[in-house]
Design a protein around this motif. Structure first.
Motif, PDB file in Angstrom:
ATOM      1  N   LEU A  86     -78.112 -47.325 -62.787  1.00  0.00           N
ATOM      2  CA  LEU A  86     -77.250 -46.901 -61.682  1.00  0.00           C
ATOM      3  C   LEU A  86     -78.080 -46.459 -60.482  1.00  0.00           C
ATOM      4  O   LEU A  86     -77.676 -46.662 -59.331  1.00  0.00           O
ATOM      5  CB  LEU A  86     -76.344 -45.760 -62.135  1.00  0.00           C
ATOM      6  N   ARG A  87     -79.234 -45.868 -60.724  1.00  0.00           N
ATOM      7  CA  ARG A  87     -80.099 -45.431 -59.613  1.00  0.00           C
ATOM      8  C   ARG A  87     -80.601 -46.605 -58.776  1.00  0.00           C
ATOM      9  O   ARG A  87     -80.992 -46.421 -57.619  1.00  0.00           O
ATOM     10  CB  ARG A  87     -81.277 -44.623 -60.160  1.00  0.00           C
ATOM     11  N   GLU A  88     -80.592 -47.800 -59.346  1.00  0.00           N
ATOM     12  CA  GLU A  88     -81.035 -48.992 -58.631  1.00  0.00           C
ATOM     13  C   GLU A  88     -79.901 -49.676 -57.873  1.00  0.00           C
ATOM     14  O   GLU A  88     -80.130 -50.641 -57.150  1.00  0.00           O
ATOM     15  CB  GLU A  88     -81.657 -49.988 -59.616  1.00  0.00           C
ATOM     16  N   SER A  89     -78.669 -49.179 -58.037  1.00  0.00           N
ATOM     17  CA  SER A  89     -77.483 -49.808 -57.436  1.00  0.00           C
ATOM     18  C   SER A  89     -77.186 -49.211 -56.071  1.00  0.00           C
ATOM     19  O   SER A  89     -77.412 -48.022 -55.828  1.00  0.00           O
ATOM     20  CB  SER A  89     -76.274 -49.612 -58.360  1.00  0.00           C
ATOM     21  N   ASN A  90     -76.634 -50.039 -55.199  1.00  0.00           N
ATOM     22  CA  ASN A  90     -76.158 -49.573 -53.894  1.00  0.00           C
ATOM     23  C   ASN A  90     -74.687 -49.182 -53.933  1.00  0.00           C
ATOM     24  O   ASN A  90     -74.128 -48.793 -52.902  1.00  0.00           O
ATOM     25  CB  ASN A  90     -76.372 -50.658 -52.838  1.00  0.00           C
ATOM     26  N   ALA A  91     -74.053 -49.298 -55.102  1.00  0.00           N
ATOM     27  CA  ALA A  91     -72.624 -48.982 -55.216  1.00  0.00           C
ATOM     28  C   ALA A  91     -72.355 -48.304 -56.559  1.00  0.00           C
ATOM     29  O   ALA A  91     -71.397 -48.625 -57.251  1.00  0.00           O
ATOM     30  CB  ALA A  91     -71.790 -50.245 -55.086  1.00  0.00           C
ATOM     31  N   ALA A  92     -73.193 -47.336 -56.906  1.00  0.00           N
ATOM     32  CA  ALA A  92     -73.130 -46.732 -58.237  1.00  0.00           C
ATOM     33  C   ALA A  92     -71.960 -45.763 -58.355  1.00  0.00           C
ATOM     34  O   ALA A  92     -71.742 -44.925 -57.475  1.00  0.00           O
ATOM     35  CB  ALA A  92     -74.431 -46.014 -58.550  1.00  0.00           C
ATOM     36  N   ALA A  93     -71.237 -45.870 -59.458  1.00  0.00           N
ATOM     37  CA  ALA A  93     -70.093 -44.983 -59.697  1.00  0.00           C
ATOM     38  C   ALA A  93     -69.888 -44.801 -61.192  1.00  0.00           C
ATOM     39  O   ALA A  93     -70.055 -45.742 -61.975  1.00  0.00           O
ATOM     40  CB  ALA A  93     -68.827 -45.546 -59.069  1.00  0.00           C
ATOM     41  N   ILE A  94     -69.522 -43.588 -61.552  1.00  0.00           N
ATOM     42  CA  ILE A  94     -69.098 -43.270 -62.916  1.00  0.00           C
ATOM     43  C   ILE A  94     -67.687 -42.717 -62.831  1.00  0.00           C
ATOM     44  O   ILE A  94     -67.399 -41.864 -61.983  1.00  0.00           O
ATOM     45  CB  ILE A  94     -70.021 -42.217 -63.567  1.00  0.00           C
ATOM     46  N   VAL A  95     -66.805 -43.221 -63.690  1.00  0.00           N
ATOM     47  CA  VAL A  95     -65.440 -42.707 -63.763  1.00  0.00           C
ATOM     48  C   VAL A  95     -65.175 -42.302 -65.211  1.00  0.00           C
ATOM     49  O   VAL A  95     -65.329 -43.113 -66.129  1.00  0.00           O
ATOM     50  CB  VAL A  95     -64.395 -43.738 -63.310  1.00  0.00           C
ATOM     51  N   ASN A  96     -64.805 -41.050 -65.403  1.00  0.00           N
ATOM     52  CA  ASN A  96     -64.484 -40.538 -66.733  1.00  0.00           C
ATOM     53  C   ASN A  96     -62.972 -40.488 -66.923  1.00  0.00           C
ATOM     54  O   ASN A  96     -62.254 -40.065 -66.016  1.00  0.00           O
ATOM     55  CB  ASN A  96     -65.059 -39.133 -66.908  1.00  0.00           C
ATOM     56  N   THR A  97     -62.501 -40.900 -68.086  1.00  0.00           N
ATOM     57  CA  THR A  97     -61.089 -40.763 -68.397  1.00  0.00           C
ATOM     58  C   THR A  97     -60.848 -39.362 -68.950  1.00  0.00           C
ATOM     59  O   THR A  97     -61.314 -39.020 -70.039  1.00  0.00           O
ATOM     60  CB  THR A  97     -60.624 -41.814 -69.407  1.00  0.00           C
TER      61      THR A  97
END
Length: 249
Positions: free
Chosen positions: A118-129
Motif C-alpha cells: 500500500l505504501r507504494e500505491s498512489n491510491a491506497a485505502a483500507i476499509v474495515n467492515t
C-alpha cells in the motif's frame, strides 16, 4: 460500468459470500482487479486465494501471492468476520478470544501484511467492515458488539498512523443485513417470520440492509474520489444509529 477503479488492485477478505461477495462484485464492476480471500474457496471464484485470517502465515502468503499476481495492491477491505450471540454470561473465554481473533486481529494481520504494498500505491485505502453494534447497544450481542467497537477504534488509530504515508483508513457500519449468517439465525428461531419482522422493525426504514448497499458504501470509501475522507465511519443502517422515530400510526 464505471472506470473509477481502473488499474487498481484490491483484496477483499471474506469475499466468497454475503457482503464480501457483493463488495468484490462492485469493485470489479467499477474496474478493479479483486483478490478474494476466504477459507471456503470454490472452483467458480475468480482470483480467489484460500486464506485464514486467524493464521498469520496464511495471511502473509495470500497477500504476497496476490501482490505478485496483480503486480501490487492498492485497496484492502477487511470484511472477514464471524457473529456471536449472547450476553457476557453466555460466552466463555475461548469464545471471546475466538471472535476477537477473527473480527479484530484478523483485520490487523491482513492490513499489516499489505502495508508494504500500500505504501507504494498512489491510491491506497483500507476499509474495515464494522457494525451498528459498535455504536448502539443491542440485546445479546456483547461479544460481537465489543469486537466491532474495537474495529471502530482501530480504524481511527490506523488512519492516524498511516495518513502521512498516503494510506486512507475508514470503516462502514452496516445495520442488520440480509446475509447468510442472519438467514441462519432466522431459521433457528422458534418463529422465523416473527423474528424477521422484529429485525425489520428495529431499523427505522423498516427492512434489512442489503449487501449491495453496504458494497456501495465500501466502494465510495475505497475510491480515489474519497481522497479527503479518512478516519471516518459510514453508517448504512436505515437510520438505526441516530434516528428515534415515533411508532408508526
Amino acid at each position: 460500468m464505471s472506470d473509477v477503479f481502473a488499474g487498481l488492485k484490491a483484496v477483499v477478505t471474506g469475499g466468497a459470500s454475503g457482503i464480501g461477495a457483493a463488495i468484490a462484485q462492485r469493485l470489479r464492476e467499477d474496474g478493479a482487479r479483486v483478490a478474494i480471500f476466504d477459507r471456503a474457496i470454490t472452483d467458480n471464484l475468480v482470483d480467489a486465494y484460500r486464506v485464514d485470517v486467524t493464521d498469520d502465515a496464511s495471511v502473509r502468503a495470500g497477500v504476497a501471492a496476490a501482490a505478485a499476481d496483480f503486480r501490487g495492491l492498492d485497496i484492502v477491505v477487511n470484511n472477514a468476520g464471524i457473529g456471536a450471540q449472547g450476553t457476557i454470561e453466555d460466552g466463555d473465554d475461548e469464545e471471546w478470544h475466538r471472535v476477537f481473533d477473527v473480527n479484530v486481529v484478523g483485520a490487523v494481520r491482513v492490513s499489516r501484511a499489505a502495508l508494504p504494498f500500500l505504501r507504494e500505491s498512489n491510491a491506497a485505502a483500507i476499509v474495515n467492515t464494522c457494525s451498528v453494534a459498535a455504536t448502539a447497544g443491542l440485546p445479546a450481542r456483547a461479544i460481537y458488539g465489543a469486537t466491532k467497537g474495537a474495529v471502530l477504534s482501530l480504524t481511527l488509530q490506523m488512519a492516524a498512523d498511516h495518513l502521512r504515508e498516503g494510506i486512507r483508513v475508514n470503516c462502514v457500519n452496516p445495520g442488520t443485513a440480509d446475509t447468510p449468517w442472519v438467514a441462519r439465525l432466522l431459521d433457528s428461531a422458534e418463529d422465523p417470520a416473527a423474528e424477521r419482522a422484529a429485525l425489520n422493525a428495529r431499523q427505522p426504514h423498516g427492512r434489512l440492509v442489503t449487501a449491495e448497499e453496504v458494497a456501495d458504501a465500501v466502494a465510495y470509501l475505497a475510491s480515489p474520489r474519497a481522497g479527503s475522507t479518512t478516519g471516518t465511519s459510514l453508517a448504512v443502517d436505515g437510520g438505526m444509529q441516530g434516528l428515534r422515530l415515533r411508532p408508526a400510526a
